[in-house]
Design a protein around this motif. Sequence first.
Motif, PDB file in Angstrom:
ATOM      1  N   ILE A 161       0.840  -1.206   0.000  1.00 38.52           N
ATOM      2  CA  ILE A 161       0.000   0.000   0.000  1.00 38.52           C
ATOM      3  C   ILE A 161       0.869   1.248   0.000  1.00 38.52           C
ATOM      4  O   ILE A 161       0.599   2.209  -0.736  1.00 38.52           O
ATOM      5  N   ALA A 162       1.927   1.256   0.803  1.00 36.24           N
ATOM      6  CA  ALA A 162       2.819   2.421   0.847  1.00 36.24           C
ATOM      7  C   ALA A 162       3.474   2.651  -0.514  1.00 36.24           C
ATOM      8  O   ALA A 162       3.619   3.803  -0.939  1.00 36.24           O
ATOM      9  N   MET A 163       3.881   1.582  -1.199  1.00 38.09           N
ATOM     10  CA  MET A 163       4.438   1.748  -2.551  1.00 38.09           C
ATOM     11  C   MET A 163       3.401   2.405  -3.467  1.00 38.09           C
ATOM     12  O   MET A 163       3.724   3.300  -4.245  1.00 38.09           O
ATOM     13  N   LEU A 164       2.148   1.975  -3.365  1.00 35.89           N
ATOM     14  CA  LEU A 164       1.084   2.524  -4.207  1.00 35.89           C
ATOM     15  C   LEU A 164       0.755   3.969  -3.864  1.00 35.89           C
ATOM     16  O   LEU A 164       0.348   4.736  -4.732  1.00 35.89           O
ATOM     17  N   LYS A 165       0.946   4.364  -2.629  1.00 33.80           N
ATOM     18  CA  LYS A 165       0.650   5.741  -2.219  1.00 33.80           C
ATOM     19  C   LYS A 165       1.720   6.727  -2.693  1.00 33.80           C
ATOM     20  O   LYS A 165       1.520   7.941  -2.614  1.00 33.80           O
ATOM     21  N   GLU A 166       2.838   6.215  -3.170  1.00 37.66           N
ATOM     22  CA  GLU A 166       3.942   7.014  -3.701  1.00 37.66           C
ATOM     23  C   GLU A 166       4.301   8.180  -2.778  1.00 37.66           C
ATOM     24  O   GLU A 166       4.761   7.952  -1.665  1.00 37.66           O
ATOM     25  N   ASN A 167       4.098   9.422  -3.195  1.00 37.37           N
ATOM     26  CA  ASN A 167       4.531  10.582  -2.400  1.00 37.37           C
ATOM     27  C   ASN A 167       3.804  10.709  -1.061  1.00 37.37           C
ATOM     28  O   ASN A 167       4.291  11.380  -0.159  1.00 37.37           O
ATOM     29  N   ASP A 168       2.647  10.092  -0.932  1.00 38.36           N
ATOM     30  CA  ASP A 168       1.888  10.155   0.319  1.00 38.36           C
ATOM     31  C   ASP A 168       2.222   9.008   1.271  1.00 38.36           C
ATOM     32  O   ASP A 168       1.632   8.902   2.350  1.00 38.36           O
ATOM     33  N   ALA A 169       3.158   8.162   0.900  1.00 36.25           N
ATOM     34  CA  ALA A 169       3.481   6.972   1.699  1.00 36.25           C
ATOM     35  C   ALA A 169       3.959   7.320   3.102  1.00 36.25           C
ATOM     36  O   ALA A 169       3.527   6.707   4.087  1.00 36.25           O
ATOM     37  N   GLU A 170       4.839   8.282   3.218  1.00 36.70           N
ATOM     38  CA  GLU A 170       5.400   8.606   4.528  1.00 36.70           C
ATOM     39  C   GLU A 170       4.325   9.106   5.478  1.00 36.70           C
ATOM     40  O   GLU A 170       4.264   8.684   6.646  1.00 36.70           O
ATOM     41  N   ASP A 171       3.440   9.967   5.017  1.00 37.99           N
ATOM     42  CA  ASP A 171       2.345  10.446   5.860  1.00 37.99           C
ATOM     43  C   ASP A 171       1.427   9.288   6.253  1.00 37.99           C
ATOM     44  O   ASP A 171       0.980   9.194   7.399  1.00 37.99           O
ATOM     45  N   PHE A 172       1.135   8.403   5.307  1.00 32.41           N
ATOM     46  CA  PHE A 172       0.308   7.220   5.580  1.00 32.41           C
ATOM     47  C   PHE A 172       0.941   6.357   6.665  1.00 32.41           C
ATOM     48  O   PHE A 172       0.268   5.924   7.602  1.00 32.41           O
ATOM     49  N   LEU A 173       2.237   6.109   6.549  1.00 37.19           N
ATOM     50  CA  LEU A 173       2.913   5.248   7.512  1.00 37.19           C
ATOM     51  C   LEU A 173       3.012   5.899   8.890  1.00 37.19           C
ATOM     52  O   LEU A 173       2.850   5.237   9.918  1.00 37.19           O
ATOM     53  N   LYS A 174       3.275   7.201   8.916  1.00 36.34           N
ATOM     54  CA  LYS A 174       3.313   7.904  10.208  1.00 36.34           C
ATOM     55  C   LYS A 174       1.948   7.842  10.890  1.00 36.34           C
ATOM     56  O   LYS A 174       1.857   7.606  12.090  1.00 36.34           O
ATOM     57  N   ALA A 175       0.889   8.046  10.137  1.00 34.17           N
ATOM     58  CA  ALA A 175      -0.465   8.010  10.699  1.00 34.17           C
ATOM     59  C   ALA A 175      -0.835   6.615  11.177  1.00 34.17           C
ATOM     60  O   ALA A 175      -1.629   6.456  12.107  1.00 34.17           O
ATOM     61  N   SER A 176      -0.251   5.592  10.573  1.00 35.51           N
ATOM     62  CA  SER A 176      -0.541   4.207  10.946  1.00 35.51           C
ATOM     63  C   SER A 176       0.298   3.733  12.130  1.00 35.51           C
ATOM     64  O   SER A 176       0.097   2.628  12.619  1.00 35.51           O
ATOM     65  N   ALA A 177       1.242   4.547  12.583  1.00 37.04           N
ATOM     66  CA  ALA A 177       2.129   4.222  13.709  1.00 37.04           C
ATOM     67  C   ALA A 177       2.900   2.926  13.479  1.00 37.04           C
ATOM     68  O   ALA A 177       3.119   2.151  14.403  1.00 37.04           O
ATOM     69  N   LEU A 178       3.314   2.685  12.234  1.00 39.45           N
ATOM     70  CA  LEU A 178       4.088   1.496  11.889  1.00 39.45           C
ATOM     71  C   LEU A 178       5.575   1.806  11.907  1.00 39.45           C
ATOM     72  O   LEU A 178       5.982   2.949  11.676  1.00 39.45           O
ATOM     73  N   ARG A 179       6.386   0.807  12.152  1.00 40.87           N
ATOM     74  CA  ARG A 179       7.836   0.949  12.018  1.00 40.87           C
ATOM     75  C   ARG A 179       8.175   0.690  10.560  1.00 40.87           C
ATOM     76  O   ARG A 179       7.741  -0.315   9.990  1.00 40.87           O
ATOM     77  N   TYR A 180       8.954   1.594   9.950  1.00 43.20           N
ATOM     78  CA  TYR A 180       9.198   1.486   8.518  1.00 43.20           C
ATOM     79  C   TYR A 180      10.567   2.026   8.136  1.00 43.20           C
ATOM     80  O   TYR A 180      11.217   2.738   8.896  1.00 43.20           O
ATOM     81  N   LEU A 181      10.951   1.690   6.922  1.00 44.85           N
ATOM     82  CA  LEU A 181      12.145   2.240   6.287  1.00 44.85           C
ATOM     83  C   LEU A 181      11.809   2.428   4.820  1.00 44.85           C
ATOM     84  O   LEU A 181      11.410   1.481   4.133  1.00 44.85           O
TER      85      LEU A 181
END
Length: 85
Positions: free
Chosen positions: A53-73
């Motif tokens: 999903i983050a790959m598909l969100k492209e430029n919005d991925a970081e905001d999506f992941l921060k809002a989801s409280a997930l650990r990511y790189l």
Amino acid sequence: GLATSGDYEKFFEKDARRYCHIINPANGMPVNCWSSVSIMHVSALAAGIFSTIAMLKENDAEDFLKASALRYLLLGAQGEVRPQR
């Protein structure tokens, strides 16, 4: 679990543009914002879902992941590294 989605294995280049196997259903074109997105989650299945999903969100991925409280790189298309902050 840990899962990674990205264009680092399944891609081709044409006319100096990289085309990967992850297709954005909104426009029918391959995504091209991130080289890879890695997610840590208690469920490996959920990690895989969120990384795609983050790959598909492209430029919005970081905001999506921060809002989801997930650990990511995130690894950008130009090699930049964006870890969770």
